[in-house]
Design a protein around this motif. Structure first.
Motif, short mmCIF file in Angstrom:
data_model
loop_
_atom_site.label_atom_id
_atom_site.label_comp_id
_atom_site.label_asym_id
_atom_site.label_seq_id
_atom_site.Cartn_x
_atom_site.Cartn_y
_atom_site.Cartn_z
N ILE A 1 0.84 -1.20 0.00
CA ILE A 1 0.00 0.00 0.00
C ILE A 1 0.87 1.25 0.00
N ILE A 2 1.88 1.26 0.86
CA ILE A 2 2.77 2.41 0.96
C ILE A 2 3.50 2.63 -0.36
N PHE A 3 4.00 1.55 -0.97
CA PHE A 3 4.73 1.67 -2.24
C PHE A 3 3.84 2.22 -3.35
N LEU A 4 2.60 1.73 -3.45
CA LEU A 4 1.70 2.18 -4.50
C LEU A 4 1.36 3.66 -4.35
N VAL A 5 1.08 4.08 -3.11
CA VAL A 5 0.77 5.49 -2.87
C VAL A 5 1.97 6.36 -3.22
N LEU A 6 3.15 5.96 -2.78
CA LEU A 6 4.36 6.74 -3.07
C LEU A 6 4.63 6.81 -4.57
N ALA A 7 4.43 5.69 -5.28
CA ALA A 7 4.68 5.67 -6.72
C ALA A 7 3.75 6.63 -7.45
N GLY B 1 1.61 8.99 2.92
CA GLY B 1 1.41 10.40 2.62
C GLY B 1 2.47 11.29 3.24
N ALA B 2 2.78 11.01 4.49
CA ALA B 2 3.81 11.81 5.17
C ALA B 2 5.17 11.64 4.50
N PHE B 3 5.48 10.39 4.14
CA PHE B 3 6.76 10.13 3.51
C PHE B 3 6.83 10.74 2.12
N GLY B 4 5.70 10.76 1.41
CA GLY B 4 5.67 11.36 0.08
C GLY B 4 6.04 12.83 0.10
N ASN C 1 -2.09 17.31 -3.00
CA ASN C 1 -1.46 16.28 -3.83
C ASN C 1 -1.92 14.89 -3.38
N VAL C 2 -1.40 13.87 -4.02
CA VAL C 2 -1.80 12.49 -3.70
C VAL C 2 -1.41 12.13 -2.27
N ALA C 3 -0.24 12.58 -1.83
CA ALA C 3 0.21 12.31 -0.47
C ALA C 3 -0.76 12.91 0.56
N ASP C 4 -1.19 14.14 0.32
CA ASP C 4 -2.17 14.77 1.21
C ASP C 4 -3.46 13.97 1.23
N SER C 5 -3.88 13.49 0.04
CA SER C 5 -5.12 12.70 -0.05
C SER C 5 -5.00 11.43 0.78
N ALA C 6 -3.84 10.77 0.71
CA ALA C 6 -3.64 9.53 1.47
C ALA C 6 -3.74 9.79 2.97
N ILE C 7 -3.15 10.89 3.41
CA ILE C 7 -3.23 11.23 4.84
C ILE C 7 -4.68 11.49 5.24
N SER C 8 -5.40 12.25 4.42
CA SER C 8 -6.80 12.57 4.72
C SER C 8 -7.67 11.32 4.75
N ILE C 9 -7.46 10.42 3.79
CA ILE C 9 -8.24 9.18 3.76
C ILE C 9 -7.92 8.33 4.99
N GLY C 10 -6.63 8.25 5.34
CA GLY C 10 -6.24 7.48 6.53
C GLY C 10 -6.88 8.01 7.80
N VAL C 11 -6.84 9.32 7.96
CA VAL C 11 -7.47 9.94 9.14
C VAL C 11 -8.99 9.73 9.09
N GLY C 12 -9.56 9.83 7.88
CA GLY C 12 -11.00 9.61 7.74
C GLY C 12 -11.40 8.21 8.15
N ILE C 13 -10.60 7.21 7.79
CA ILE C 13 -10.88 5.83 8.20
C ILE C 13 -10.88 5.71 9.71
N LEU C 14 -9.91 6.34 10.36
CA LEU C 14 -9.84 6.27 11.83
C LEU C 14 -11.04 6.93 12.49
#
Length: 217
Positions: free
Chosen positions: A9-15, A102-105, A175-188
């Motif tokens: 998951i992390i690799f796909l988001v970063l790519a 997202g943070a790493f991106g 950006n996509v990294a921001d979206s990943a962070i937002s989705i992750g927080v949304g899931i929580l």
């Protein structure tokens, strides 16, 4: 969920994140927007600091921010590893993996972009330029996703504070990294109970031989 799947998951988001950033950085002038109207656009800007363009003032503000991000990623990575070892809910593991990716991106931008790209002002940036625009840990985060669902809507005069002014609903650029962070927080937030649910250990079922032994005792 296994650690391998979390890494995937992390690799796909970063790519996806880095592909979109490099594409926009090398094909757009700073401030370019494509298309000019509509609810989905690519709008190339660069973020000097935190979310919403917030900056830490001072000569070392950007360096402090980048180091803080690195420490945060280490902490999130430890959280992910602990959650997997504890066999936590898949909701929790996926959420942490998205936040970590997202943070790493965005850290990649902050650490490396200043030394591998030249300036985007009035020119297309060149990857691995011999005239970089910055230094290590002083790169700018590339943002490009713009979703103005309602744009330049004239609010009625009776609306308090903003009456009679132009209004744009959702004018953030991210950006996509921001979206990943937002989705992750949304899931929580949305799946809080499922994310932090711990399965109770089921009592061991005795075999027939064990039951016979106990009855003889």
């Amino acid at each position: 969920m296994s650690l391998r799947k979390a890494y995937l998951i992390i690799f796909l988001v970063l790519a996806i994140d880095q592909f979109t950033k490099i594409y926009v950085k090398t094909n757009f002038f700073l401030g370019d927007m494509v298309p000019k109207d509509g609810w989905f656009r690519l709008y190339f800007i660069e973020n000097e600091g935190m979310a919403w363009g917030t900056e830490i003032p001072g000569q070392y503000g950007k360096l402090i921010l980048t180091v803080f991000r690195l420490l945060a990623v280490c902490g999130i990575g430890y959280w992910l590893n602990s959650a997997i070892k504890a066999k936590s809910s898949n909701y929790l593991i996926v959420a942490i993996a998205l936040i970590l990716a997202g943070a790493f991106g965005n850290i990649i931008d902050s650490v490396f972009y200043g030394v591998i790209f030249d300036d985007s002002h009035h020119q297309l940036a060149t990857l691995f330029s011999d005239r970089p625009y910055g230094t290590w840990f002083h790169g700018k985060v590339v943002d490009m996703i713009y979703l103005p669902f309602v744009e330049d809507y004239l609010l009625p005069e009776w609306v308090p504070f903003w009456g009679g002014k132009q209004f744009t609903f959702f004018n953030a650029i991210f950006n996509v990294a921001d979206s990943a962070i937002s989705i992750g927080v949304g899931i929580l937030i949305v799946f809080n109970k499922k994310a932090f649910h711990k399965e109770e250990e089921k009592p061991a079922v005795a075999t027939p031989a064990e039951n016979q032994t106990r009855s003889q005792e």
